[in-house]
Motif scaffolding. Structure first.
Motif, PDB file in Angstrom:
ATOM      1  N   ASP A  43       1.560   4.370   4.255  1.00  0.00           N
ATOM      2  CA  ASP A  43       2.924   3.686   3.704  1.00  0.00           C
ATOM      3  C   ASP A  43       2.996   2.444   3.447  1.00  0.00           C
ATOM      4  OD1 ASP A  43       3.795   6.461   4.065  1.00  0.00           O
ATOM      5  OD2 ASP A  43       5.109   6.271   5.833  1.00  0.00           O
ATOM      6  N   GLU A  44       2.512   1.624   4.426  1.00  0.00           N
ATOM      7  CA  GLU A  44       2.466   0.094   4.093  1.00  0.00           C
ATOM      8  C   GLU A  44       1.466  -0.478   2.916  1.00  0.00           C
ATOM      9  OE1 GLU A  44       3.177  -4.000   5.601  1.00  0.00           O
ATOM     10  OE2 GLU A  44       4.012  -1.947   6.012  1.00  0.00           O
ATOM     11  N   ALA A  45       0.305   0.397   2.898  1.00  0.00           N
ATOM     12  CA  ALA A  45      -0.385   0.166   1.695  1.00  0.00           C
ATOM     13  C   ALA A  45       0.298   0.148   0.489  1.00  0.00           C
ATOM     14  CB  ALA A  45      -1.645   0.867   1.806  1.00  0.00           C
ATOM     15  N   VAL A  46       1.027   1.143   0.152  1.00  0.00           N
ATOM     16  CA  VAL A  46       1.800   1.672  -0.837  1.00  0.00           C
ATOM     17  C   VAL A  46       2.805   0.587  -1.372  1.00  0.00           C
ATOM     18  CG1 VAL A  46       3.379   3.376  -1.916  1.00  0.00           C
ATOM     19  CG2 VAL A  46       1.431   4.118  -0.683  1.00  0.00           C
ATOM     20  N   LEU A  47       3.468   0.157  -0.076  1.00  0.00           N
ATOM     21  CA  LEU A  47       4.457  -0.827  -0.299  1.00  0.00           C
ATOM     22  C   LEU A  47       3.945  -2.296  -0.901  1.00  0.00           C
ATOM     23  CD1 LEU A  47       6.876  -0.873   2.830  1.00  0.00           C
ATOM     24  CD2 LEU A  47       7.648  -0.144   0.555  1.00  0.00           C
ATOM     25  N   ARG A  48       2.667  -2.474  -0.262  1.00  0.00           N
ATOM     26  CA  ARG A  48       2.065  -3.781  -0.773  1.00  0.00           C
ATOM     27  C   ARG A  48       1.426  -3.775  -2.002  1.00  0.00           C
ATOM     28  NH1 ARG A  48       0.034  -7.196   3.563  1.00  0.00           N
ATOM     29  NH2 ARG A  48       1.327  -7.060   5.535  1.00  0.00           N
ATOM     30  N   GLY A  49       1.049  -2.227  -2.496  1.00  0.00           N
ATOM     31  CA  GLY A  49       0.466  -2.260  -3.802  1.00  0.00           C
ATOM     32  C   GLY A  49      -1.051  -2.376  -3.465  1.00  0.00           C
ATOM     33  N   ARG A  94      -0.578  12.508   1.754  1.00  0.00           N
ATOM     34  CA  ARG A  94       0.704  11.898   1.790  1.00  0.00           C
ATOM     35  C   ARG A  94       1.056  11.106   0.682  1.00  0.00           C
ATOM     36  NH1 ARG A  94       3.123  10.573   6.953  1.00  0.00           N
ATOM     37  NH2 ARG A  94       4.565   8.830   6.916  1.00  0.00           N
ATOM     38  N   HIS A  95       0.071  10.441   0.265  1.00  0.00           N
ATOM     39  CA  HIS A  95       0.376   9.344  -0.734  1.00  0.00           C
ATOM     40  C   HIS A  95      -0.778   9.774  -1.905  1.00  0.00           C
ATOM     41  CE1 HIS A  95       3.549   7.066   0.471  1.00  0.00           C
ATOM     42  NE2 HIS A  95       2.826   6.935   1.724  1.00  0.00           N
ATOM     43  N   PRO A  96      -0.752  10.772  -2.604  1.00  0.00           N
ATOM     44  CA  PRO A  96      -2.095  11.445  -3.470  1.00  0.00           C
ATOM     45  C   PRO A  96      -2.440  10.135  -4.511  1.00  0.00           C
ATOM     46  CG  PRO A  96      -0.139  12.889  -3.669  1.00  0.00           C
ATOM     47  CD  PRO A  96       0.381  11.537  -2.983  1.00  0.00           C
ATOM     48  N   ASP A  97      -1.879   9.083  -5.073  1.00  0.00           N
ATOM     49  CA  ASP A  97      -2.086   8.240  -5.938  1.00  0.00           C
ATOM     50  C   ASP A  97      -2.554   7.072  -5.039  1.00  0.00           C
ATOM     51  OD1 ASP A  97      -1.529   9.735  -8.135  1.00  0.00           O
ATOM     52  OD2 ASP A  97       0.670   8.974  -8.101  1.00  0.00           O
ATOM     53  N   LEU A  98      -2.648   6.964  -3.880  1.00  0.00           N
ATOM     54  CA  LEU A  98      -3.258   5.811  -3.091  1.00  0.00           C
ATOM     55  C   LEU A  98      -4.838   5.910  -3.095  1.00  0.00           C
ATOM     56  CD1 LEU A  98      -2.781   3.365  -1.172  1.00  0.00           C
ATOM     57  CD2 LEU A  98      -2.768   5.111   0.815  1.00  0.00           C
ATOM     58  N   GLU A  99      -5.263   4.618  -3.474  1.00  0.00           N
ATOM     59  CA  GLU A  99      -6.977   4.257  -3.268  1.00  0.00           C
ATOM     60  C   GLU A  99      -7.168   4.113  -2.174  1.00  0.00           C
ATOM     61  OE1 GLU A  99      -9.913   0.911  -4.663  1.00  0.00           O
ATOM     62  OE2 GLU A  99      -8.513   1.766  -6.466  1.00  0.00           O
ATOM     63  N   VAL A 100      -8.165   5.137  -1.481  1.00  0.00           N
ATOM     64  CA  VAL A 100      -8.476   5.281  -0.300  1.00  0.00           C
ATOM     65  C   VAL A 100      -9.990   5.170  -0.107  1.00  0.00           C
ATOM     66  CG1 VAL A 100      -8.377   6.176   2.014  1.00  0.00           C
ATOM     67  CG2 VAL A 100      -6.497   6.375   0.284  1.00  0.00           C
ATOM     68  N   SER A 101     -10.654   4.175   0.729  1.00  0.00           N
ATOM     69  CA  SER A 101     -11.866   4.191   0.940  1.00  0.00           C
ATOM     70  C   SER A 101     -12.175   4.368   2.597  1.00  0.00           C
ATOM     71  CB  SER A 101     -12.690   2.865   0.661  1.00  0.00           C
ATOM     72  OG  SER A 101     -11.930   1.678   1.216  1.00  0.00           O
ATOM     73  N   ALA A 102     -13.268   4.939   2.959  1.00  0.00           N
ATOM     74  CA  ALA A 102     -13.609   5.268   4.373  1.00  0.00           C
ATOM     75  C   ALA A 102     -15.140   4.898   4.664  1.00  0.00           C
ATOM     76  CB  ALA A 102     -13.380   6.783   4.400  1.00  0.00           C
ATOM     77  N   GLU A 103     -15.081   4.209   5.890  1.00  0.00           N
ATOM     78  CA  GLU A 103     -16.585   4.080   6.181  1.00  0.00           C
ATOM     79  C   GLU A 103     -16.725   4.006   7.838  1.00  0.00           C
ATOM     80  OE1 GLU A 103     -19.650   0.408   5.503  1.00  0.00           O
ATOM     81  OE2 GLU A 103     -17.834   0.068   4.728  1.00  0.00           O
ATOM     82  N   ILE A 104     -18.029   4.663   8.219  1.00  0.00           N
ATOM     83  CA  ILE A 104     -18.379   4.465   9.636  1.00  0.00           C
ATOM     84  C   ILE A 104     -19.327   3.466   9.933  1.00  0.00           C
ATOM     85  CG2 ILE A 104     -19.588   6.276  11.017  1.00  0.00           C
ATOM     86  CD1 ILE A 104     -18.970   8.412   9.170  1.00  0.00           C
ATOM     87  N   LEU A 105     -19.144   2.807  11.042  1.00  0.00           N
ATOM     88  CA  LEU A 105     -19.695   1.746  11.492  1.00  0.00           C
ATOM     89  C   LEU A 105     -20.466   1.783  12.925  1.00  0.00           C
ATOM     90  CD1 LEU A 105     -17.147  -1.023  10.194  1.00  0.00           C
ATOM     91  CD2 LEU A 105     -19.227  -0.280   8.939  1.00  0.00           C
TER      92      LEU A 105
END
Length: 308
Positions: A43-49, A94-105
């Motif tokens: 939600d916060e990422a969408v608000l911030r763009g 929740r937000h289909p248009d949100l750009e999401v990256s994922a990483e395992i460290l």
């Protein structure tokens, strides 16, 4: 380790991401609090763009080793893949248009997340992770990251819901320290209030030291009045550059800052406090106020680093 940029389709966007904004980073560990933090961060990422980056950090390689060529992945690596995949699918639903990256460290979570914060707009964490220290009010990972990260760290307290909020939702509360300057914490709080279209409560706690009390009945209230006036002046200085499009409420409250801010956190959507980084100082880089509200606030807490 594994990294990918995904959208609702689950496929990387053609040509890679074109966004240049610093991402919002959320740390996940498979626990329900961390998944709720991922919801909130989305939600916060969408608000911030800005894009959202989902990170899972663990030292599984130390205990299981890396897989040899042709062998199956170690069980913990499989589990790590599942954790980030579940979190990514959840936020994309929740937000289909949100750009999401994922990483395992394959690192200690504290070190990995602090490093991630160097290139992040903010870090979002759950209250506690999967460690055995279940009686702790705040997990050691969240506390360490809030103490050392170079960017704002938002810790989702246990009683929060998993929505950032909207125009009818909760206030943003910011604690104003004695400097009264236009601080990084104030700028962060103003921007959060603007994005959420929520009122901003700027709170300055003040106290009259016991040694300043006087016995003469006609002068009994004078020291307290002077300290309250100083608190009002400090608030005015801190808010002198506040934009007109933010609904700002000024509050001066007598009492210890920690207790005053804990009270203000009830019914709020976010509590913002500053933390001054002191180069060369050993131990956690958190003051007593920030440390106290991280443990006990009734709403999410944003700790914003301030220059020494």
């Amino acid at each position: 380790m594994n990294a990918a940029v995904v959208r609702a389709s689950g496929e990387p966007p053609a040509g890679g991401t074109k966004k240049t904004e610093r991402p919002l980073v959320v740390g996940v560990d498979g626990s329900e609090p961390s998944l709720r933090a991922a919801d909130w961060a989305a939600d916060e990422a969408v608000l911030r763009g800005v894009p959202l980056r989902v990170v899972y950090a663990s030292l599984w390689e130390r205990y299981e080793g890396t897989a040899l060529a042709g062998e199956h992945k170690p069980s913990e690596e499989v589990r790590a893949d599942d954790i980030v995949a579940v979190a990514a699918r959840r936020v994309l639903k929740r937000h289909p248009d949100l750009e999401v990256s994922a990483e395992i460290l394959a690192e200690e979570p504290e070190y990995a997340l602090v490093r991630e914060g160097r290139d992040a707009s903010a870090l979002v964490l759950g209250t506690r992770g999967r460690s055995g220290f279940v009686e702790m009010l705040l997990g050691s990972v969240s506390l360490a990251v809030a103490a050392y990260a170079d960017c704002p760290v938002i810790v989702l307290r246990g009683g929060h819901d998993n929505h950032v909020g909207d125009a009818t939702a909760h206030r943003v509360v910011v604690g104003v320290d004695e400097s009264g300057k236009d601080s990084a914490a104030m700028r962060f709080a103003v921007e959060e209030a603007r994005l959420r279209r929520a009122p901003l409560d700027a709170v300055r706690a003040w106290r009259c030291p016991a040694h300043e009390s006087v016995d003469h009945p006609l002068l009994a209230g004078e020291p307290a009045r002077l300290h309250e006036e100083q608190a009002v002046e400090t608030l005015d200085e801190a808010l002198k550059n506040a934009p007109a499009d933010v609904d700002v409420h000024r509050r001066t409250v007598e009492g210890p800052a920690r207790h005053v801010l804990l009270g203000a956190s009830r019914g709020a959507g976010l509590l913002v406090v500053g933390a001054r980084r002191r180069p060369g100082r050993l131990g956690l880089q958190l003051g007593r106020v920030a440390h106290g509200v991280l443990h006990h606030a009734a709403c999410p807490v944003a700790v914003v680093p301030e220059p020494a």
